[in-house]
Design a protein around this motif. Sequence first.
Motif, short mmCIF file in Angstrom:
data_model
loop_
_atom_site.label_atom_id
_atom_site.label_comp_id
_atom_site.label_asym_id
_atom_site.label_seq_id
_atom_site.Cartn_x
_atom_site.Cartn_y
_atom_site.Cartn_z
N GLN A 89 0.82 -1.21 0.00
CA GLN A 89 0.00 0.00 0.00
C GLN A 89 0.86 1.27 0.00
O GLN A 89 0.56 2.22 -0.71
CB GLN A 89 -0.89 -0.02 1.25
N HIS A 90 1.91 1.27 0.82
CA HIS A 90 2.75 2.47 0.92
C HIS A 90 4.07 2.30 0.17
O HIS A 90 5.06 2.92 0.51
CB HIS A 90 2.94 2.87 2.38
N ALA A 170 -4.02 3.62 -1.42
CA ALA A 170 -3.54 4.97 -1.08
C ALA A 170 -3.62 5.92 -2.28
O ALA A 170 -3.16 7.04 -2.19
CB ALA A 170 -2.10 4.88 -0.57
#
Length: 232
Positions: A89-90, A170
């Motif tokens: 996700q990041h 995100a």
Amino acid sequence: MIAFRGVSKVYTSGGREVAALRNVSLRVEAGEVHGVLGQSGAGKSTLIRCANLLERPSQGTVHVDGQDLLALSPEALRKARQSIGMIFQHFNLFPSKTVAANVAYPLEVAGVPRAQVRERVEELLSLVGLSDKALAYPAQLSGGQKQRVGIARALAPRPRVLLSDEATSALDPETARSVLELLRDINRRLGVTLLLITHQMDVVKAICDSASVLERGRLVEQGKVTELLARP
Ligand code: ADP
Ligand code: ADP
């Protein structure tokens, strides 16, 4: 291609036991895009991390590409992991490395000769549409571009399986869609089996062949997306 059989995972934190997965059995066929749905805390991340043994199941077995991961020696597991890519996700990029160096990293670790690394990095950056960003740093990129770097890096060792832990959560909806299209394209063109977790049904509709639903650690639904959508 990926088979979980009777997988349970219990975490102990602060003296308390948390059952994150309860007797989960799931098969993902070669070449499929499989989506794992579920609310926050349902066990999705734990499940996907069991597919490359970032987490070790407390019970059950995990087979990837015919190999029983829990039975492998540390050396054999290290090799097996090269055929299992993962995106996050990041993004998890190295901020002090250029885009090219981020993508080159797994190849350098694997001891691939310099000239081959360079050629492969060029090929990968072209695949994800970032040939003009080779010398940029992650901080200079948009979220969508960062995830493309994450994808290129994950694909560098030519994995047969790609795990995606909320890789588009995100991103804004339009960017998320273009990253999903890239993943679908990679699945079709390279035949990479894709196991992705999401909490968005529209992601499943857009790119998955099959899907499953986790609820408090239990698998409560599993099937082809067309069948799941037809259920009441
Ligand atoms: P999801 O990805 O669906 O949000 P997770 O797999 O992250 O779910 O978490 C499932 C459950 O396990 C949650 O109750 C979570 O709090 C717990 N959990 C996850 N990781 C750990 C950990 N390292 N230690 C203790 N509990 C954890
Ligand atoms: P670091 O020392 O931070 O790892 P390097 O400058 O050695 O970074 O570059 C890392 C890798 O990136 C090298 O393997 C190199 O082949 C590759 N690389 C550098 N520039 C380019 C480029 N323009 N296109 C493709 N690959 C590149």
